[in-house]
Write a protein that holds these residues in place. Sequence first.
Motif, short mmCIF file in Angstrom:
data_model
loop_
_atom_site.label_atom_id
_atom_site.label_comp_id
_atom_site.label_asym_id
_atom_site.label_seq_id
_atom_site.Cartn_x
_atom_site.Cartn_y
_atom_site.Cartn_z
N ILE A 326 -11.60 -7.70 1.71
CA ILE A 326 -11.82 -9.00 0.60
C ILE A 326 -10.73 -9.71 1.20
O ILE A 326 -9.68 -8.80 1.53
CB ILE A 326 -11.58 -8.43 -0.46
CG1 ILE A 326 -12.52 -9.30 -2.13
CG2 ILE A 326 -10.69 -7.30 -0.72
CD1 ILE A 326 -11.81 -8.83 -3.27
N GLY A 327 -10.72 -10.70 0.58
CA GLY A 327 -9.07 -11.79 0.39
C GLY A 327 -9.17 -13.22 0.08
O GLY A 327 -10.04 -13.52 0.00
N VAL A 494 -11.79 -0.65 0.20
CA VAL A 494 -12.01 -2.19 0.19
C VAL A 494 -10.84 -1.59 1.30
O VAL A 494 -9.32 -1.60 0.53
CB VAL A 494 -11.33 -2.16 -1.03
CG1 VAL A 494 -11.69 -3.69 -1.36
CG2 VAL A 494 -13.06 -2.07 -1.78
N VAL A 495 -10.74 -2.82 1.79
CA VAL A 495 -9.61 -3.04 2.98
C VAL A 495 -9.41 -4.86 2.28
O VAL A 495 -10.06 -5.35 2.58
CB VAL A 495 -9.97 -3.14 4.65
CG1 VAL A 495 -9.19 -4.14 5.36
CG2 VAL A 495 -10.35 -1.94 4.74
N MET A 496 -8.29 -5.15 1.67
CA MET A 496 -7.58 -6.10 1.57
C MET A 496 -6.48 -7.02 2.42
O MET A 496 -6.33 -6.19 3.14
CB MET A 496 -7.29 -6.17 0.34
CG MET A 496 -7.59 -5.48 -0.65
SD MET A 496 -7.11 -5.11 -2.54
CE MET A 496 -6.90 -3.24 -2.15
N MET A 497 -7.18 -8.61 2.62
CA MET A 497 -6.42 -8.59 3.80
C MET A 497 -5.08 -10.05 3.35
O MET A 497 -5.52 -10.89 2.59
CB MET A 497 -7.59 -10.23 4.55
CG MET A 497 -7.83 -8.92 5.35
SD MET A 497 -9.62 -10.10 7.07
CE MET A 497 -7.64 -11.01 8.22
N ILE A 505 -3.73 -7.03 7.45
CA ILE A 505 -3.98 -6.41 6.12
C ILE A 505 -3.03 -5.61 5.28
O ILE A 505 -2.20 -5.65 6.00
CB ILE A 505 -5.03 -4.41 6.82
CG1 ILE A 505 -5.79 -4.95 7.68
CG2 ILE A 505 -5.18 -3.46 5.77
CD1 ILE A 505 -6.46 -3.63 8.68
N GLY A 506 -3.11 -5.57 4.32
CA GLY A 506 -2.52 -5.58 3.13
C GLY A 506 -2.43 -4.78 2.33
O GLY A 506 -1.07 -4.25 2.46
N LYS A 507 -3.45 -3.91 2.76
CA LYS A 507 -4.00 -2.78 1.41
C LYS A 507 -4.78 -2.18 1.27
O LYS A 507 -5.76 -2.99 1.38
CB LYS A 507 -3.58 -3.05 -0.26
CG LYS A 507 -3.49 -1.70 -1.11
CD LYS A 507 -3.21 -2.86 -2.37
CE LYS A 507 -2.75 -0.91 -3.67
NZ LYS A 507 -2.88 -1.99 -5.18
#
Length: 559
Positions: A326-327, A494-497, A505-507
């Motif tokens: 997600i992002g 959940v991989v956040m961009m 990857i931010g978080k």
Amino acid sequence: MSVLKFDNVSKSFGEGTAKTDVLKNINLEVEEGEFLVLLGFSGTGKTTLINLMAGLETPSAGSVTFKGQPISGPGPERGVIFQSYSLMPWLTVNGNVRLALDSVFPNMPKAEKEEKVDHYIKMVGLSHATGRRPAELSGGMRQRVNVARALAMNPEVLLLDEPLSALDALTRANLADEIEAIWSAERKTCVLITNDVDEAIILADRIIALNPDGTLGEEFKVDIPRRRDRMEMNHHDGFKKLRAKVTKYLMDVGIAAKAEGTKVLPDVTPIHGVPAAVKDAQKGMIDHNFLDFSKLHKIYPTPKGPLTVVEDFDLKIQRGEFISLIGHSGCGKSTVLTMAAGLNAISKGGIRLDGRHVEGADPERAVVFQSPNLFPWLSAKENVAIGVDKVYPKASQGERQDVVEYYLERVGLADAMDRPAHSMSNGMKQRVGIARAFALSPKLLLLDEPFGMLDSLTRWELQEVLMEVWDRTKVTAICVTHDVDEAILLADRVVMMTNGPQATIGKIVDVDLPRPRTRQALLEHPDYYRYRQDVLDFLEEYEHGAKPKPKAAKAIAAE
């Protein structure tokens, strides 16, 4: 005081055997100054209802009145904002808004018109773009022009026909907040139709659901104090309870119980194009670091030099994991997915699946896109069979047919297997796309916003279909989405961009919620809104184009 009133209104189209009843026995009153939201999904008659208010349709039975007088056609006292922008492409922002004033107030002095045009353009935040034409504006900006134009006509009632549904999630949320601010300042009567529960609760004084049979459903009063901040709502008990109550009602009336299939999947091992020595593709797969993204980069050449879209994307995925990616728009989510699919060349770094480098497209990596890309002249069964025939070459025709029918039954198409794709709704086509992907028995399932083109109810239904089939297969999966609830509902992580260019990857959030999952059960789970807040906090941090702090980014990559 009642401004709009429906007295036992019904509306149908066609005659005889072709007659379709869209609305039935509608009794409704809209109070002066209220913000009413009509909440329902495709086919419930929402647009027909608002067209009756606007005078664009006439009832087949009953009466629709405005301040006690029958509505016989459109009028300036009822301003309408449609889903499509309907702007004059040769006119500027200023010209499009002024056009409305010229038609409604032809005798208004020029100076007063200019003052009003400037006032409403400023109100929707477009003072910097008054000289631009529609082709030079984003979708959100064009819809802002629509809002300004409707307000400039000074209507007593503002009718909003899904004005935000064509916009991306961030623009949609921002414009919804602006509409509420305008409503609060002007106190005009507003009627909004939408299929978004959160949008309805944020904006409404009162929500009325529309049932699939064209009748009015349950009414929900929204007594949460204004202004309703989206982030604060995530902690508001009243919001959570109302959200769960409205969602449950819509699911109960809108989603029919799924019929269980009768077929048993035959014991057939697919061949994915790996060396012939690897006879058992499923049982021989590794578990640890099954999918490994290592310092992945995507760089595009441009006239101004190389543009790095994705940078140092590092992620290890275990066999059988479901990952949501997600992002914000432009962060490179789909770029990562297409590189994993072998559809987009890797600039630097690498991707290994089951211990082998990803090189080119292969049916071992099945992709479901936003648009299902079916052959329109083939039936659902034939569309699925094309892939099955290739990956099960040693199976008998009967066994391959069982595989096709098994997955079509699993996605709820037992009675529509022989229908040609061109005669199907978007939701049905996407079901075929999901069945086709699972029927390939892939090592990796890649989903690129698979429900992005669908209305909310169809999204909810297909999310549950996807989870049900995934739970049986436990295929390793990555789903690109912009929907926070969808991301949490589906994922183990959940991989956040971060924002692009040079997105990374931010978080990462581990979602420790029980499976199998249903939307209703998650909404009632005590930890659900904590996970939701984690994702919302990240998205808010990057909402305005923020870039990651170098140390934080390196720490994430090292995890």
